[in-house]
Design a protein around this motif. Sequence first.
Motif: not given
Length: 504
Positions: A57, A59, A75, A138-143, A165
């Motif tokens: 993770s 974030e 990602r 937020a929608s794709t879960g990119a970091d 991020v």
Amino acid sequence: MSNPDRGDVLTSQADLSADSFDEVVDEALGAMPGTSPSTGELELEDRASLRRVAGLSTELSDITEVEYRQLRLERVVLVGVWTEGTAAQSEASLEELARLAETAGSTVLEGVVQRRNRPDPATYVGSGKVRELFDIVASTGADTVICDGELSPGQLRQLEEKLKVKVIDRTALILDIFAQHARSKEGKAQVELAQLQYLIPRLRGWGAALSRQAGGRAGSNGGVGLRGPGETKLETDRRRISKRVAKLRREIAAMDTIRETKRGRRVANAVPSVAIVGYTNAGKSSLLNAVTDAGVLVEDALFATLDPTTRRAVTPDGRAYTLTDTVGFVRHLPHQLVDAFRSTLDEAADADLLLHVVDGSDPAPEEQVQAVREVLAEIGSKRAEALPPELIVINKSDASDEVSLARLRHLLPEAHVVSAHTRQGVPELVATLSERLPRPDTVVDVLVPYARGELVARAHADGEVLSEEHTADGTRLCARVHADLAGALEPYRMSAEAVGDPVV
């Protein structure tokens, strides 16, 4: 009791011949029986085994500063600013950024381009595009968000605060790839130097909250106003990085001395040198393998080669020369890399001929040529000597269509069209190399005694033999040689009065 199964196994192992045992070992190591992997294949397997892994993770609200500095790209979402050129050029730049991200081990989820006259001084893209990026992340879960440009420290900080991020720019991405692919001691030192030069103005901290020592005469009779917070963590980091940069510069300078010694030895022996330059992933290493069978690493990835490789080759008429594979160039190559790789790039600037390789299958090869020439011009501007002549080679003809090749032949009429993969056009290229390489400038007509056969051998190895005849008194030789060999052959020069009597 004896174990019959175990006895059968031992008997079968004893019956294995040496050849079959080698085949079993080869199959266990993943190689084809009867073949041995080259150095490039072993390095490619090693590189593939170290691919980055997902699952960490990133974030900023969930991790510590130490963890943040060690994050790996996973990602990612790409963002670019279209300030000049056409829409196709802007899309090509973002596609190249995607390839760079994939080479670094990332998974590209989405790309966004904003049309602006210039990047926003605060957040690189406009405030509305920042909110859109936040929703995409937020929608794709990119970091990670990667920007197609070099961000200022303020832009970097503002984007990370708003997107929550990790944010990096094109320069940091290229430096990350270089850090992954550097193999030699010199290459690692050069990459670390470039990374530290990039990091110094972008260091972040919490000011006096991380003070490590008291200033003034704290705890004594220094008085009011003389007890300050002392040296902060940020100042300590800057000081330590500056000391490390100075040490790396000294180490690279020492390595440069070794490189200069080797280069000087080749110059003293009058060995012509050819440097292969070109855009990254244009097929420079493949061309080196096709000409010399070097067996160096070949990979369909950007910046696969960072450490220069020099191999010996021979022209069709028997003259020896060296062929050097250099690091590839890219659009907007970071200045930190150009400065750090100065000694490596000088290898190309000091060559007798530049072999400029162009990817014939690229949609815009002329832009690649321009980018390479810009970097070469930057190198040449800091040198007193002019850059060597250039021979353009259009590679990957097997992967290009006839229309594109015809257009390239029109744009680059003197270029050679080859395919390093199929070796099509390589013999013609080698013949042209033989014509373009510098030749010895002294013509000698000598009669060398058979007792001095080493001089004849040197003439064959380092010069160009025009005619040779064996007589009763020695070897009659007419050749083009360099000045040092001409001096050694001077006592045996043919006189106009008597043939066969050496001049003393």
